[in-house]
Design an enzyme around this catalytic site. Structure first.
Site, PDB file in Angstrom:
ATOM      1  N   THR A 106      26.305  24.170  -6.442  1.00 42.18           N
ATOM      2  CA  THR A 106      25.988  23.802  -7.617  1.00 42.18           C
ATOM      3  C   THR A 106      25.805  24.044  -8.994  1.00 42.18           C
ATOM      4  OG1 THR A 106      23.871  25.194  -5.623  1.00 42.18           O
ATOM      5  CG2 THR A 106      23.161  25.466  -8.554  1.00 42.18           C
ATOM      6  N   ASP A 122      21.194  21.363 -11.720  1.00 43.38           N
ATOM      7  CA  ASP A 122      21.744  19.402 -11.131  1.00 43.38           C
ATOM      8  C   ASP A 122      20.853  19.452  -9.787  1.00 43.38           C
ATOM      9  OD1 ASP A 122      23.635  21.577  -9.708  1.00 43.38           O
ATOM     10  OD2 ASP A 122      23.671  20.167  -8.762  1.00 43.38           O
ATOM     11  N   ARG A 124      21.692  18.138  -6.620  1.00 39.92           N
ATOM     12  CA  ARG A 124      22.347  17.788  -5.788  1.00 39.92           C
ATOM     13  C   ARG A 124      22.333  19.346  -4.658  1.00 39.92           C
ATOM     14  NH1 ARG A 124      28.054  15.638  -5.482  1.00 39.92           N
ATOM     15  NH2 ARG A 124      27.123  13.411  -6.009  1.00 39.92           N
ATOM     16  N   LYS A 138      15.643  22.813  -7.635  1.00 34.10           N
ATOM     17  CA  LYS A 138      16.734  24.024  -7.324  1.00 34.10           C
ATOM     18  C   LYS A 138      15.916  25.428  -8.495  1.00 34.10           C
ATOM     19  CE  LYS A 138      21.079  21.761  -6.480  1.00 34.10           C
ATOM     20  NZ  LYS A 138      22.544  21.874  -6.668  1.00 34.10           N
ATOM     21  N   GLY A 152      23.487  28.396  -3.307  1.00 34.13           N
ATOM     22  CA  GLY A 152      24.110  29.589  -2.621  1.00 34.13           C
ATOM     23  C   GLY A 152      22.994  28.523  -1.427  1.00 34.13           C
ATOM     24  N   SER A 234      29.199  26.857  -7.735  1.00 36.98           N
ATOM     25  CA  SER A 234      30.734  26.314  -7.720  1.00 36.98           C
ATOM     26  C   SER A 234      30.673  25.706  -9.210  1.00 36.98           C
ATOM     27  CB  SER A 234      31.150  25.618  -7.210  1.00 36.98           C
ATOM     28  OG  SER A 234      29.867  24.395  -6.768  1.00 36.98           O
ATOM     29  N   ASP A 271      32.567  18.888 -10.758  1.00 41.34           N
ATOM     30  CA  ASP A 271      31.989  19.811  -9.784  1.00 41.34           C
ATOM     31  C   ASP A 271      32.430  18.951  -8.703  1.00 41.34           C
ATOM     32  OD1 ASP A 271      32.120  22.443  -7.902  1.00 41.34           O
ATOM     33  OD2 ASP A 271      30.318  22.143  -8.135  1.00 41.34           O
ATOM     34  N   SER A 274      28.081  19.634  -7.844  1.00 41.79           N
ATOM     35  CA  SER A 274      27.158  19.984  -8.138  1.00 41.79           C
ATOM     36  C   SER A 274      26.907  18.322  -8.273  1.00 41.79           C
ATOM     37  CB  SER A 274      27.422  19.720  -9.625  1.00 41.79           C
ATOM     38  OG  SER A 274      27.766  21.516  -8.994  1.00 41.79           O
TER      39      SER A 274
END
Length: 341
Positions: A106, A122, A124, A138, A152, A234, A271, A274
């Site tokens: 994330t 984001d 995803r 999110k 998480g 992340s 990343d 994400s």
């Protein structure tokens, strides 16, 4: 024979050891209790398993004490236990894969500007190396003036934020005043600290109350930070690089929104955990603007026509049969319900 110093603590330890040994090694209870008494009486000297204390026991008791020595609880041996190393190596040689930590992905961020707070995330959602949802939410609702970004485990972030949102609503009715951001912070960090990091929820909490705009980060173990800008997940390092390079005090609404969106883009492009789109939530003293899919970073390259229209002759007709309506028998009426009477 227990020494006078520390009698209570050592007595409790002896009672616990006797209870445990009674459950596991009932057949050698008497010998084991005698050995433990000798061991605790020489607490300060810390004799090894092969000391003269064991020699005072009979041969059968000595074998029992030596056999049970590695399993004793609360001993003074100290150090690490490597009893399962050989077992794990054997299982791994047989092809059994050891359990791995579940990696989540994330990029969430938040920044304070002149009149409020901008939260960004984001969209995803991943399940291991598989993209589970391309357009998930999110940014979670906490109160009318407070929102929270979650990174998480999806179930943990949703459950924790929903629980705190419910408690804040009850607190609002009980006090008759607007919810404070610090109240939500206290509820969240207390709950996470209670579970010592086993609830996988890394949160960025933002809101505006009578004291002005606030932005907090809450780690899964319960520690918190109060910052003018924050990132988690992340892709947090990529987003933090953007904030570190471009943040300034007293930004306007447009500047803060552009900076937050650029930070999320940096996480999405660098990343693997994400991806997809950018969501923004702008919180001010008077209003909240939840901008769902503020930016489409990975939009589809085509537009599907709906409903789909196929030209005549696309599907060949193999057999055709027409039944006129006059040949269909229609029966009208109402069936009575069967009853016992």
């Amino acid at each position: 024979p227990i020494s006078s110093k520390g009698t209570t603590l050592q007595g409790l330890c002896l009672l616990l050891l006797v209870c445990v040994d009674l459950t596991i090694h009932t057949g050698h209870l008497e010998c084991w209790v005698r050995y433990r008494q000798l061991h605790i009486s020489s607490y300060r000297h810390r004799p090894p398993a092969s000391s003269t204390n064991i020699q005072h026991l009979s041969s059968s008791c000595r074998r029992t004490a030596v056999a049970l020595e590695p399993c004793r609880m609360g001993s003074n041996a100290g150090g690490f236990s490597f009893e399962l190393v050989k077992r794990n190596a054997l299982l791994e040689s047989k092809g059994v894969k050891p359990p791995q930590a579940w990696k989540t992905g994330t990029t969430i961020a938040g920044v304070i500007y002149k009149d409020g707070v901008v939260l960004a995330a984001d969209t995803r959602s991943t399940s291991g190396s598989t993209v589970a949802d391309k357009n998930c939410e999110k940014i979670h609702y906490i109160a009318s003036n407070i929102y929270c970004c979650g990174a998480g485990t999806a179930a943990d972030t949703m459950s924790v934020t929903a629980m705190v949102s419910s408690n804040l609503e009850l607190h609002k009715y009980a006090t008759g005043r607007q919810s404070r951001v610090v109240t939500a912070l206290t509820l969240l960090k207390s709950h996470l600290f209670r579970y010592q990091g086993h609830v996988s929820a890394a949160l960025i909490l933002g809101g505006v109350d009578i004291h002005g705009p606030h932005l907090f980060t809450i780690y899964p173990h319960g520690s918190t930070d109060a910052l003018p800008y924050a990132t988690m997940g992340s892709g947090s390092l990529n987003a933090m690089a953007v904030f570190e390079a471009s943040y300034k005090d007293n930004m306007t609404r447009e500047e803060a929104m552009a900076l937050a969106a650029r930070a999320i883009r940096s996480g999405v492009y660098n990343d693997l955990g994400s991806g997809s789109n950018v969501d923004l939530c702008v919180i001010t003293k008077d209003s909240v603007d939840y901008l769902r899919n503020y930016e489409f970073l990975m939009g589809k390259t085509y537009t599907r026509q709906f409903p789909v229209k196929y030209p005549p002759g696309t599907a060949p007709v193999i057999k055709e049969k027409v039944i006129p309506l006059s040949a269909v028998l229609l029966t009208e009426g109402v069936e009575s319900m069967e009853t016992d009477s």
